[in-house]
Design a protein around this motif. Structure first.
Motif, PDB file in Angstrom:
ATOM      1  N   GLN A 241      32.228  57.210  38.938  1.00 16.27           N
ATOM      2  CA  GLN A 241      31.502  56.274  39.791  1.00 16.27           C
ATOM      3  C   GLN A 241      31.454  54.885  39.142  1.00 16.27           C
ATOM      4  N   LEU A 244      34.746  53.157  39.647  1.00 15.15           N
ATOM      5  CA  LEU A 244      34.873  52.673  41.021  1.00 15.15           C
ATOM      6  C   LEU A 244      34.050  51.395  41.202  1.00 15.15           C
ATOM      7  N   ASP A 245      32.788  51.433  40.736  1.00 14.96           N
ATOM      8  CA  ASP A 245      31.924  50.253  40.864  1.00 14.96           C
ATOM      9  C   ASP A 245      32.536  49.047  40.169  1.00 14.96           C
ATOM     10  N   VAL A 248      35.529  47.686  42.145  1.00 17.09           N
ATOM     11  CA  VAL A 248      35.105  46.976  43.352  1.00 17.09           C
ATOM     12  C   VAL A 248      34.471  45.631  42.976  1.00 17.09           C
ATOM     13  N   SER A 252      35.979  41.966  43.938  1.00 17.56           N
ATOM     14  CA  SER A 252      35.191  41.103  44.810  1.00 17.56           C
ATOM     15  C   SER A 252      34.937  39.722  44.207  1.00 17.56           C
ATOM     16  N   LYS A 268      41.921  47.171  48.670  1.00 18.63           N
ATOM     17  CA  LYS A 268      40.889  47.811  49.478  1.00 18.63           C
ATOM     18  C   LYS A 268      41.149  49.302  49.661  1.00 18.63           C
ATOM     19  N   CYS A 271      40.583  51.423  46.630  1.00 14.07           N
ATOM     20  CA  CYS A 271      39.162  51.657  46.365  1.00 14.07           C
ATOM     21  C   CYS A 271      38.558  52.642  47.367  1.00 14.07           C
ATOM     22  N   LEU A 275      36.817  56.145  46.516  1.00 19.69           N
ATOM     23  CA  LEU A 275      35.450  56.495  46.930  1.00 19.69           C
ATOM     24  C   LEU A 275      35.436  57.894  47.552  1.00 19.69           C
TER      25      LEU A 275
ATOM     26  N   ALA B 392      36.108  50.345  52.939  1.00 22.78           N
ATOM     27  CA  ALA B 392      36.110  49.282  51.924  1.00 22.78           C
ATOM     28  C   ALA B 392      35.164  48.153  52.314  1.00 22.78           C
ATOM     29  N   LEU B 396      31.817  49.692  50.655  1.00 21.15           N
ATOM     30  CA  LEU B 396      31.985  49.062  49.345  1.00 21.15           C
ATOM     31  C   LEU B 396      31.728  47.559  49.393  1.00 21.15           C
TER      32      LEU B 396
END
Lengths: 366, 415
Positions: A241, A244-245, A248, A252, A268, A271, A275, B392, B396
């Motif tokens: 996790q 993944l965080d 992302v 971003s 995208k 990811c 998830l 996404a 996310l």
């Protein structure tokens, strides 16, 4: 059967997460990599004494919290997320599990000491060439004297108490033995490990004074392995996790071609797929954790699903996280490799995903 | 009407009503009309419109009682309830008066006219046009993937009425009479040989002015309502098991009705990969002894279990008051991956026999049907790629892609 955490469980998660965030942020863990024991003794003590996590699922009579394995796994998941490097898994989970399955007269005292944090324990059961089948053990105890070699021991040199699985003096019988870490005849060899945040060592015993904790048979040993595998799997999904965080978050903020790279479908979709796999693995890990307190469920099946799913997803999450970071992701300075190292190490400990896929089919009877 | 509903009151009222009215030998249409008048057919609907304003949480109690009696409910097959809910939310009283009852009694069949050859994932890109001329709307264009269009009396139509505004603002929603000269329905044959869907061609088809649903230019918003109900109903599409307490002529009538409209879905289980067959096939073909097959089989079983548990976690979260949102997209993506993995396992277990179809093929062609149906699952109802965008962006929180279609629709590049 619907699965949801209770408010108390969510609160426990929150408390542990906040503690780890403030007391061992990753910069601090990096410092600990260079320290003698690999962790801050005060932080571990605080986890055990202030937060009362020394024996979450241990009986209240021995000072434990008397909660279920689910709570233990919640704490481990948060530790995996934070990449905690202290001996919580080795002492307060695996050693506690081992002591809880023994009926020996001395066991209660040892358990009380471990749970209270007066003593730090670790388990020594795997042997040379990564053999962890009971029948393959060569290390043996004879009239209170233990000899042989154990390896892949977590947090060995900082432990006060070693719990060893070995042959007993009756043929084809096995037992768990306790050895004081400072006893004569013990030789520690630190191993150079890919995971910088979990110390591994080989320990040699030459006629070391050992106290028998109790006998173990195949079914008891398998039950112990299932508990260990489920604990590790829950720790691993916390790490997955986090990866993944991190991917992302970086996607971003990182701008290329005049837009965040997270707006590109190539990133995208990577990811989103991750998830999904993290969520699937979490479901397996939570279900397995819950099953550990229920003898009627097929615990070995659930443990193998959890480990297979967690092994695959943690490695993939770490690889994807490195990839999303691009060049910076391959630098020493970037923290991602520390989780990747943990992922690779935990992936194979007590069986990789192929091993557990095969074991699952066998447990199903096909 | 303000009623203080409790579970026991609902149970008692329904029970009394069924005891007085249920007759398994009534004509289906007569029974359904009685049911619709009573409000127990769609109890959560407003009492003004064939309901009793029952809190949605108590609807299962009503269904339980119907099941206990073996009583037939309102018609539910096909997309009729999507039409009904859409009209309830956006229609005029005149439209509700005209359509709702006959939707529930099963007298009239509906279809949904949204997708077009030129707008699949990008549903808002519809180019079927509706123009107001001489007191009616004139429709020209083509729709595709329309289930049951050849049986349908009415269609839910999304058409473009304004080409000079951005795409989402230029659409209007209509009810169109399918039984007219300007509507031509052709079957659409799929790669697996079935023809479960239709193409619908409109050539100067007409719609009376009073069959516009909601305002001109509001079509997208109305279509979203329909799609929301479609997602909710996705799992219930293939009909519900009815507990038959006794023999009765009404059951035969009902079975005929549901056979007609569930016929297009016979291959849907194959589309999902038939995970249920995997272990038996591996045993029957002895490929269970092959190490590589065992690995893939085990992987499949694990994925399938984990997807079940993940759905259960999502339901539990919903029960705790968290709204069901994009988790649906996660579930859809999971099903798609499971089906693809099942495809692999069925191929491994059948080996060279996988080359054969029909009676020559394994399990009388069932394996071939799986191999030829699975490709649909990652496309139908929103492609995997669209699901990943949704996950996404909405779960996310990743940035949306810059759009190239924000100006007047007339100037937007299209097929």
């Amino acid at each position: 059967m619907e699965f949801a955490f209770t408010d108390e469980q969510n609160q426990l998660r929150e408390t542990v997460a906040q503690f780890l965030e403030s007391r061992c942020p990753i910069a601090e863990t990096r410092n600990q990599i260079r320290s003698t024991n690999g962790h801050d003794q005060d932080v571990w003590r605080s986890l055990v004494r202030d937060l009362g996590l020394g024996g979450i699922h241990a009986p209240v009579e021995q000072g434990g919290a008397g909660l279920s394995y689910v709570e233990t796994c919640i704490v481990l998941e948060e530790m995996g997320r934070a990449l905690y490097s202290g001996p919580f898994l080795s002492s307060n989970v695996l050693s506690v599990n081992a002591l809880m399955c023994c009926e020996g007269a001395n066991t209660a005292t040892f358990l009380t000491d471990v749970v209270s944090g007066d003593s730090k324990a670790t388990l020594a059961f795997i042997e040379r060439n990564a053999k962890w089948n009971l029948q393959e053990f060569e290390c043996s105890a004879n009239n209170g004297s233990l000899s042989g070699e154990k390896t892949f021991v977590f947090d060995g040199p900082s432990a006060d108490l070693l719990i060893i699985a070995a042959r007993s003096n009756i043929s084809d019988r096995y037992g768990l033995y306790a050895v004081e870490a400072n006893s004569a005849g013990i030789d520690y060899v630190a191993l150079d490990s890919i995971d910088l945040t979990r110390r591994l060592s080989t320990i040699r015993f030459d006629s070391v004074k050992a106290i028998e904790l109790g006998a173990i048979d195949e079914s008891k040993y398998q039950a112990f392995l299932d508990l260990a595998v489920v604990a590790l799997a829950n720790e691993m999904i916390g790490g997955a996790q986090r990866m993944l965080d991190s991917a992302v978050e970086y996607a971003s903020t990182r701008v290329q071609f005049g837009r965040t790279i997270g707006s590109l479908q190539a990133i995208k979709h990577k990811c989103a797929e991750l998830l999904l796999d993290v969520e699937l693995a979490k479901s397996a890990c939570y279900r397995a954790a819950e099953a550990m307190d229920h003898e009627d469920l097929n615990r070995s099946q659930l443990a193998s699903i959890a480990k297979a799913m967690a092994s695959d997803v943690f490695v993939r999450a770490a690889l994807d996280c490195i990839q999303v970071h691009g060049g910076i992701g391959f630098t020493w300075e970037n923290d991602t490799h520390l989780w990747y190292r943990r992922a690779k190490s935990s992936e194979v400990y007590l069986g990789d995903s192929s091993f557990h896929r095969e074991r699952y089919l066998q447990e199903l009877g096909v | 009407m303000n009623v203080d509903w409790s579970e026991s009151k609902v149970r008692q009222d329904v029970r009394e009503w069924l005891r007085a009215n249920w007759n398994p030998n009534a004509k289906l249409i007569d029974w359904r009309n009685t049911l619709v008048d009573s409000g127990w057919g769609m109890p959560a609907w407003p009492s003004r419109w064939f309901g009793v304003d029952l809190p949605p949480g108590l609807v299962p109690v009503v269904l339980e009682e119907f099941n206990r009696f073996g009583a037939v409910g309102v018609a539910r097959t096909g997309i009729r309830l999507l039409a009904a809910e859409t009209l309830l939310a956006h229609g005029t009283d005149e439209q509700r008066e005209r359509f709702l009852r006959r939707i529930l009694t099963g007298e009239e069949i509906w279809c949904q006219l949204f997708s077009e050859p030129g707008s699949g994932s990008d549903l808002a890109g519809v180019t079927t046009r509706a123009e107001q001329q001489g007191g009616v709307w004139i429709v020209n264009g083509q729709k595709v993937w329309t289930t049951s269009a050849h049986h349908a009396d009415f269609g839910l139509l999304l058409a473009r009425t304004n080409w000079d505004v951005p795409k989402h603002q230029g659409m209007t929603y209509f009810v169109i009479d399918m039984r007219q000269g300007g509507v031509d329905v052709q079957p659409l044959r799929q790669m697996n040989g079935y023809a479960s869907f239709n193409q619908v061609f409109f050539t100067n088809a007409t719609i009376p002015l009073n069959m516009r649903v909601d305002d001109e230019g509001n079509g997208w918003r109305v279509a979203m309502t329909t799609l929301m109900y479609e997602r909710r109903a996705a799992n219930a599409l293939t009909g519900q098991g009815l507990n038959r307490r006794s023999d009765g002529s009404i059951y035969e009538e009902e079975a005929k009705e549901s056979a007609l409209l569930t016929e297009p879905y016979t291959w849907y289980p194959q589309r999902a990969g038939r995970v249920d067959l995997a272990v038996d096939r591996a045993l029957a073909t002895k490929s269970i002894e092959d190490h590589a097959t065992r690995q893939e089989l085990s992987r499949l079983l694990m994925m399938s279990k984990c997807a079940e548990w993940t759905a259960s976690r999502a339901r539990a979260a919903q029960q705790q008051g968290q709204s069901q949102g994009p988790e649906g997209s996660l579930g859809k993506l999971a099903n798609s991956q499971i089906a693809k993995q099942a495809l692999k396992v069925h191929t491994m277990t059948s080996g060279m026999e996988s080359m054969l179809a029909g009676e020559d093929g394994p399990l009388d062609g069932l394996i071939a049907e799986i191999l030829l149906s699975v490709p649909a699952i990652s496309i139908a109802g929103g492609t995997d790629e669209i699901q990943k965008n949704i996950i996404a962006e909405r779960v996310l929180g990743m940035e949306k892609e810059p759009r190239l279609d924000s100006g007047p629709f007339r100037d937007v590049r299209r097929n």
